[in-house]
Every structure is written in structure tokens, then in C-alpha cells.
Design a protein around this motif. Structure first.
Motif, mmCIF file in Angstrom:
data_model
loop_
_atom_site.group_PDB
_atom_site.id
_atom_site.type_symbol
_atom_site.label_atom_id
_atom_site.label_comp_id
_atom_site.label_asym_id
_atom_site.label_seq_id
_atom_site.Cartn_x
_atom_site.Cartn_y
_atom_site.Cartn_z
ATOM 1 N N ILE A 97 0.855 -1.189 0.000
ATOM 2 C CA ILE A 97 0.000 0.000 0.000
ATOM 3 C C ILE A 97 0.890 1.237 0.000
ATOM 4 O O ILE A 97 1.694 1.427 0.922
ATOM 5 N N TRP A 98 0.754 2.054 -1.039
ATOM 6 C CA TRP A 98 1.501 3.305 -1.116
ATOM 7 C C TRP A 98 0.919 4.265 -0.100
ATOM 8 O O TRP A 98 -0.303 4.395 0.010
ATOM 9 N N LYS A 99 1.757 4.948 0.654
ATOM 10 C CA LYS A 99 1.238 5.795 1.740
ATOM 11 C C LYS A 99 0.617 7.102 1.256
ATOM 12 O O LYS A 99 -0.385 7.533 1.808
ATOM 13 N N ASP A 100 1.215 7.739 0.267
ATOM 14 C CA ASP A 100 0.576 8.941 -0.280
ATOM 15 C C ASP A 100 -0.703 8.538 -0.998
ATOM 16 O O ASP A 100 -0.768 7.490 -1.637
ATOM 17 N N HIS A 101 -1.704 9.365 -0.906
ATOM 18 C CA HIS A 101 -2.961 9.075 -1.596
ATOM 19 C C HIS A 101 -2.816 9.467 -3.068
ATOM 20 O O HIS A 101 -3.045 10.627 -3.444
ATOM 21 N N VAL A 102 -2.387 8.502 -3.860
ATOM 22 C CA VAL A 102 -2.333 8.671 -5.313
ATOM 23 C C VAL A 102 -3.168 7.570 -5.937
ATOM 24 O O VAL A 102 -3.312 6.494 -5.370
ATOM 25 N N ARG A 103 -3.726 7.866 -7.102
ATOM 26 C CA ARG A 103 -4.617 6.908 -7.750
ATOM 27 C C ARG A 103 -3.904 5.907 -8.646
ATOM 28 O O ARG A 103 -4.305 4.753 -8.737
ATOM 29 N N GLU A 104 -2.878 6.344 -9.352
ATOM 30 C CA GLU A 104 -2.268 5.510 -10.385
ATOM 31 C C GLU A 104 -0.754 5.471 -10.245
ATOM 32 O O GLU A 104 -0.138 6.442 -9.788
#
Length: 144
Positions: free
Chosen positions: A41-48
Motif C-alpha cells: 500500500i503506497w502511503k501517499d494518496h495517489v490513484r495511479e
């Protein structure tokens, strides 16, 4: 600083992690039918993935690769499914799922209708491997 979005279940992630750093977390998913199911899970909220700078994209790809290797080494699946969907939760994350010919959905994706029940004894044996998997994942991310 990590960008968070209120109401995003992955931004508000509150589960035990196997790997946790400033960029991503690796978790084991508590899924009774799929022992060994894990996520990066990538910590920054990015979509793609294409929203990431090149260095972060390579870091994420390396993390998914290390996780897949650990799953293969410990769980010994017939196949490993690696998926990044994000249709329900539009926050960048990858699923890494060990698959077996006797699992509930094989050969279809795990999100489809089940076609069988995996015997409880088989699932119990696979669940016994999860602590070993957690150790193998942690080792993959600390070994150079």
C-alpha cells in the motif's frame, strides 16, 4: 509529508504491518480462504502508478517484486496473482495472492463467484505458513 484523504480506508489504514516505511506498507490480509494474501500500500494518496515520480515507481515495483518472491518461496502456490485495481478504493495498492488449483475461485479471479470450497484441512496447513511468510517478507525488505 504524506498526503491523506479523509474517508479513504487505505489512508486510514489501522492494521498490523509486516513492512512499514515512509513510502509504503506491506500487510498480510486476513482472508480465511486465501492465507498468504498480501498487499503493498503506497502511503501517499495517489490513484495511479503513473502519478508517481520515476524513483517512487521503481521503488513500488521493487516492493511488489520482493513481496511476490516471498509469497512464492513460502506458500509454494501454483500461480501468484498480482493486481492493482483500485476501482473500489482509488488509492494506489497492489494485491499479491497465492493461487492453487483447489482454491475457491481457481482459475478465475478471487473476486468472482466461488466454484468450490477448499477443504478446511488444506486451508489450515496454509494458515500455518503465514508466520513464516511474515518473516520471509521482513527479511526480503531488510536484506540487501
Amino acid at each position: 509529508m504524506t498526503t491523506r484523504v479523509a474517508g479513504c480506508e487505505l489512508c486510514d489504514l489501522n492494521v498490523p504491518t509486516v513492512v512499514d516505511n515512509d513510502k509504503f506498507a506491506v500487510i498480510l490480509v486476513d482472508d480465511a480462504n486465501y492465507p498468504g494474501f498480501a498487499r503493498v500500500i503506497w502511503k501517499d494518496h495517489v490513484r495511479e502508478v503513473s502519478d508517481l515520480p520515476d524513483a517512487d515507481r521503481l521503488l513500488l515495483n521493487d516492493a511488489v517484486h520482493k513481496l511476490e518472491l516471498a509469497v512464492r518461496d513460502v506458500m509454494r502456490p501454483l500461480k501468484v496473482n498480482v493486481a492493482s485495481l483500485g476501482n473500489v478504493v482509488p488509492h494506489l495498492h497492489w494485491h499479491v495472492i497465492p493461487r492453487y488449483a483447489d482454491d475457491a475461485h481457481f482459475p478465475a479471479p478471487v473476486w468472482t463467484q466461488a466454484v468450490r470450497a477448499t477443504p478446511d484441512a488444506v486451508l489450515a496447513e496454509r494458515r500455518k505458513l503465514v508466520p513464516q511468510l511474515a518473516e520471509a517478507i521482513a527479511r526480503r525488505f531488510t536484506d540487501r
